[in-house]
Design an enzyme around this catalytic site. Structure first.
Site, PDB file in Angstrom:
ATOM      1  N   ARG A 129      12.131   4.759   2.837  1.00 25.76           N
ATOM      2  CA  ARG A 129      12.431   6.201   2.766  1.00 25.76           C
ATOM      3  C   ARG A 129      13.284   6.654   3.947  1.00 25.76           C
ATOM      4  O   ARG A 129      14.146   7.522   3.810  1.00 25.76           O
ATOM      5  CB  ARG A 129      11.135   7.010   2.707  1.00 25.76           C
ATOM      6  CG  ARG A 129      10.411   6.828   1.363  1.00 25.76           C
ATOM      7  CD  ARG A 129       9.000   7.348   1.389  1.00 25.76           C
ATOM      8  NE  ARG A 129       8.956   8.750   1.745  1.00 25.76           N
ATOM      9  CZ  ARG A 129       7.837   9.406   2.073  1.00 25.76           C
ATOM     10  NH1 ARG A 129       6.672   8.761   2.081  1.00 25.76           N
ATOM     11  NH2 ARG A 129       7.882  10.687   2.384  1.00 25.76           N
ATOM     12  N   ARG A 184       0.864  -1.186   0.000  1.00 23.86           N
ATOM     13  CA  ARG A 184       0.000   0.000   0.000  1.00 23.86           C
ATOM     14  C   ARG A 184       0.896   1.231   0.000  1.00 23.86           C
ATOM     15  O   ARG A 184       1.198   1.785   1.061  1.00 23.86           O
ATOM     16  CB  ARG A 184      -0.926  -0.038   1.211  1.00 23.86           C
ATOM     17  CG  ARG A 184      -1.976  -1.142   1.098  1.00 23.86           C
ATOM     18  CD  ARG A 184      -2.552  -1.493   2.444  1.00 23.86           C
ATOM     19  NE  ARG A 184      -1.506  -1.997   3.348  1.00 23.86           N
ATOM     20  CZ  ARG A 184      -1.684  -2.322   4.624  1.00 23.86           C
ATOM     21  NH1 ARG A 184      -2.887  -2.189   5.151  1.00 23.86           N
ATOM     22  NH2 ARG A 184      -0.693  -2.762   5.357  1.00 23.86           N
ATOM     23  N   ASP A 192       2.549   4.934  -0.333  1.00 23.07           N
ATOM     24  CA  ASP A 192       2.145   6.281   0.069  1.00 23.07           C
ATOM     25  C   ASP A 192       1.936   7.190  -1.136  1.00 23.07           C
ATOM     26  O   ASP A 192       2.408   6.897  -2.229  1.00 23.07           O
ATOM     27  CB  ASP A 192       3.272   6.928   0.899  1.00 23.07           C
ATOM     28  CG  ASP A 192       3.385   6.313   2.266  1.00 23.07           C
ATOM     29  OD1 ASP A 192       2.351   5.984   2.870  1.00 23.07           O
ATOM     30  OD2 ASP A 192       4.542   6.153   2.741  1.00 23.07           O
ATOM     31  N   TYR A 245      12.150  -2.657  -3.758  1.00 20.23           N
ATOM     32  CA  TYR A 245      11.953  -1.219  -3.979  1.00 20.23           C
ATOM     33  C   TYR A 245      13.237  -0.628  -4.537  1.00 20.23           C
ATOM     34  O   TYR A 245      14.339  -1.053  -4.164  1.00 20.23           O
ATOM     35  CB  TYR A 245      11.645  -0.505  -2.649  1.00 20.23           C
ATOM     36  CG  TYR A 245      10.225  -0.604  -2.175  1.00 20.23           C
ATOM     37  CD1 TYR A 245       9.267   0.322  -2.572  1.00 20.23           C
ATOM     38  CD2 TYR A 245       9.843  -1.610  -1.284  1.00 20.23           C
ATOM     39  CE1 TYR A 245       7.966   0.250  -2.106  1.00 20.23           C
ATOM     40  CE2 TYR A 245       8.536  -1.695  -0.812  1.00 20.23           C
ATOM     41  CZ  TYR A 245       7.601  -0.759  -1.230  1.00 20.23           C
ATOM     42  OH  TYR A 245       6.311  -0.829  -0.771  1.00 20.23           O
TER      43      TYR A 245
END
Lengths: 250, 250
Positions: free
Chosen positions: A200, A51, A53, A113
């Site tokens: 992040r 999910r 951001d 990622y």
């Protein structure tokens, strides 16, 4: 109805993240609207592997959904047709039939990622909202040393958002690969799963190491502190890409 | 006034090409407006290495201009500041002082263009207007064989726009390198100079070879025919990037 695995590409800057939210444009809602148009008003829930951001992009986000039986390319074309008509910034890049108990989120054995940093003094043009501009030259070796301290099984409390709802803050990072090509630095993270903002926050911390503001040797202490304020800054969402997930399909 | 070499990045889809045209938004005009604002109304002409068409992007386009003496980073910052204020899609990525007889166009000893093809059934999202979407899988080996016939010194009449104004249609291509990574095929062309639409016409032809519509052995006959209709289609502008030029700076 049979279950299908759709792979979705999207421009995260055009959406308030994946997950449906009242009154906001999200990828999930936009996808479900396109599916509904493609299947005569059918309302079905979609489940994504991650999910993401607001601002986070996806190259290949796996999504499962139960649909009336149809040829795979027809499903893809119909959804893409209605998405295009609606001016959406997502597309279905592949469709496959999966088992009824396949789950895009819970069946994933690995997620990858990628985070893009561009080392440039000038404002970004072709990579505007596609990469994080960092002016100060980053020390790649220091970043790689720091990354090695993050690989493996750790309590990542210091690297997750304070509002993260996961019960268990322990995660295992399989690999972090940092490469440089011209002005672009790419950081790829592979793990079974990640905590909220974890990639992040790791990138923001690695960037501070690269700038010389933090020593790579500080990473173990950050992990041990188990509080968000012990680690570095949060890298902006628009540099992050959900690259792919891996499943063991039977 | 001393002469400066600016390197410019731009998003070609936001401009009607490099060259100033009455009533149209071009990179040259927009750059000269930003320079004028940065230097108190100074009106000076800029000269680019290549006059790209509408839609063609630039990663590092060399441009020379004569400006009042100033620190290099101040020139860069001032132009970028006014460009940003005006919502422009270009940025000055570097500035250096060059000799008074330096010429961005005539002093260049090599130019490198890159063309991006994405092999994907679905519409492009993150590479929309940044790559040419080609659905049919391309035969890389056939394309590389065809490219070898284009390398070297040839009369490229069949590969230039019919409105091309160059007196001499002979050009020498130093290299064509075709690489594939995932869905992306990148074709890089290096030559001292190119004719109008020459790269796009070569790419369109190589793509038809990759699709099996043309044999790689047909390339020598296309060159020999010396008429535009003998070669393949023109690839769209938005897949093309002016990558860099090379100079012998003394």
């Amino acid at each position: 109805m049979p279950r299908y695995l759709l792979t979705i590409e999207y421009d995260g800057m055009q959406y308030h993240g994946w997950q449906r939210q009242e009154g906001l444009r999200t990828v999930q809602q936009s996808l479900e609207v396109a599916i509904s148009k493609a299947f005569g008003g059918l309302i079905v829930p979609t489940v994504a592997c991650g999910r993401t951001d607001a601002g986070v992009h996806a190259i290949a986000m796996p999504v499962h959904v139960d649909l009336p039986e149809a040829q795979l390319y027809r499903i893809q074309h119909a959804i893409n047709y209605y998405a295009f008509q609606a001016g959406e910034a997502f597309a279905v890049t592949s469709v496959r039939l999966v088992a009824d108990d396949f789950h895009a989120r819970f069946s994933a054995v690995n997620r990858v990622y990628r985070y893009l940093i561009h080392q440039q003094q000038a404002p970004l043009v072709l990579f505007q909202q596609r990469a994080w501009r960092v002016v100060k030259p980053l020390d790649m070796e220091a970043m790689r040393l720091a990354a090695q301290h993050l690989v493996g099984m750790h309590d990542f409390t210091s690297f997750r958002a304070t509002e993260c709802q996961a019960k268990n803050p322990v995660r295992t990072i399989d690999s972090i690969v940092i490469t440089q090509q011209g002005v672009e630095i790419a950081c790829e993270f592979m793990a079974r799963s990640f905590l909220h903002h974890m990639v992040r926050n790791m990138v923001g911390t690695l960037k501070m190491v690269g700038e010389g503001k933090i020593s790579s040797e500080a990473i173990p202490h950050m992990l041990a502190a188990r509080e968000r304020s012990a680690a570095g800054e949060t890298a902006p969402a628009y540099g992050l890409y959900f690259l792919r997930a891996e499943y063991i399909l039977t």
